[in-house]
Design an enzyme around this catalytic site. Structure first.
Site, short mmCIF file in Angstrom:
data_model
loop_
_atom_site.label_atom_id
_atom_site.label_comp_id
_atom_site.label_asym_id
_atom_site.label_seq_id
_atom_site.Cartn_x
_atom_site.Cartn_y
_atom_site.Cartn_z
N HIS A 32 -0.99 -8.41 -0.55
CA HIS A 32 -0.02 -7.36 -0.20
C HIS A 32 -0.59 -6.48 0.91
CE1 HIS A 32 2.76 -3.89 -1.12
NE2 HIS A 32 1.72 -3.24 -0.63
N GLU A 33 -1.80 -6.01 0.74
CA GLU A 33 -2.39 -5.09 1.72
C GLU A 33 -2.61 -5.78 3.07
OE1 GLU A 33 -2.62 -1.96 1.44
OE2 GLU A 33 -1.95 -1.99 -0.65
N HIS B 117 0.31 -6.00 5.46
CA HIS B 117 0.54 -4.82 6.30
C HIS B 117 -0.16 -4.99 7.65
CE1 HIS B 117 2.66 -2.56 3.33
NE2 HIS B 117 1.63 -2.36 2.54
N GLU C 40 6.89 -1.62 1.97
CA GLU C 40 6.24 -1.98 0.71
C GLU C 40 6.94 -3.17 0.06
OE1 GLU C 40 3.41 -0.95 -0.30
OE2 GLU C 40 3.21 0.51 1.31
#
Length: 302
Positions: free
Chosen positions: A144-145, A148, A219
């Site tokens: 997930h991170e 970004h 997100e």
């Protein structure tokens, strides 16, 4: 804005929102500087230098400021072999340049990514997160991170937030210095000076709302990209549920220290359920995120 060689699923909705946000933020920026130059004509060189210096500082040092504020400590593969192993697997899956890896000594279970691009990217997890998550859950969080970074929305959020910081600073300076003191309807200069805090406050509010709208979507986009990349949306859903549930057990003092960095976090830290941050949150609700992951799981199973 998404790198073509990355295997993270592209998100046209995110790209459109980032471009639109940057365009509107740019317009607000021009309006703010224009008002300053019109009202304080004799000081325009100082204004341009000050604004330019603040922008450069925000652009080059925002990632370091966020990392420093959270107490992030860069670690080598020898110091954290399991963490680096997870990052290496995600980089191989995504065909992504490996970011710097850091650990923050905090019991608040969370993670964040910063950096202008892949070269300057840093991915950080807290000791609280490492203690609580299973390996597959940690993989989901890091995927997930790192999405970004791949989608470059960290860079866009950093630039977009600059205007809000600048407008808020100008508003406070105007009020503290008594800039509006003595202004009245018969004094053209006094009326003009009144515009500075008023326009700054309006710019801050609009910029804040724009970045919040973008932040909530990014997100959801990162959850979706991570679930598709790893093929295990259930692991990410488990991590989300576990981390969100643990927040209520963290001391209020620790949560308050972490709140300023909510826009960067995997899950926002709130000192109370009644926090105003829940009304203007940088993240979608837990239920929204879980529902999306459930739909992705159903799609993958077919």
């Amino acid at each position: 804005m998404t790198r073509s060689r990355s295997r993270y699923a592209p998100d046209q909705g995110l790209t459109v929102r980032m471009v639109t946000t940057m365009f509107l933020i740019g317009l607000l920026y021009v309006v703010l500087v224009g008002v300053l130059l019109a009202v304080l004509r004799g000081a325009w060189p100082i204004i341009l230098i000050a604004v330019g210096a603040l922008f450069v500082a925000q652009f080059w040092f925002s990632d370091r400021i966020a990392a420093f504020g959270m107490g992030a400590r860069e670690v080598s593969p020898e110091q954290a072999p399991e963490l680096h192993g997870v990052v290496d697997r995600i980089c191989a899956l995504a065909d992504l340049r490996k970011p710097r890896v850091a650990i923050a000594d905090s019991d608040v279970p969370n993670a964040f990514a910063t950096g202008r691009n892949e070269r300057s990217a840093l991915v950080c997890v807290t000791t609280g997160l490492l203690r609580r998550l299973e390996p597959e859950e940690l993989e989901g969080v890091l995927a997930h991170e790192m999405s970004h970074v791949a989608h470059r929305d960290v860079f866009v959020m950093t630039i977009a937030s600059f205007l809000g910081v600048l407008a808020g600073l100008i508003t406070r300076m105007a009020l503290w210095s008594g800039l509006t003191r003595g202004g009245n309807r018969n004094d053209p200069l006094g009326v003009a000076l009144l515009l500075i805090p008023l326009v700054s406050a309006a710019v801050y509010t609009i910029g804040f709302l724009l970045t919040r709208l973008l932040s909530r979507y990014r997100e959801l986009s990162a959850d979706r990209a991570a679930a598709l990349l790893t093929g295990r949306p259930s692991a990410l859903a488990s991590a989300l549920t576990k981390v969100s549930g643990q927040m209520s057990r963290i001391p209020t003092r620790d949560l308050r220290q972490a709140e300023p960095y909510n826009a960067f976090f995997f899950v926002p830290a709130f000192s109370s359920k009644e926090s105003l941050g829940r009304l203007l949150s940088s993240h979608p609700t837990l239920q929204q995120r879980l529902d999306q992951l459930s739909r992705i799981s159903a799609q993958l199973s077919r």
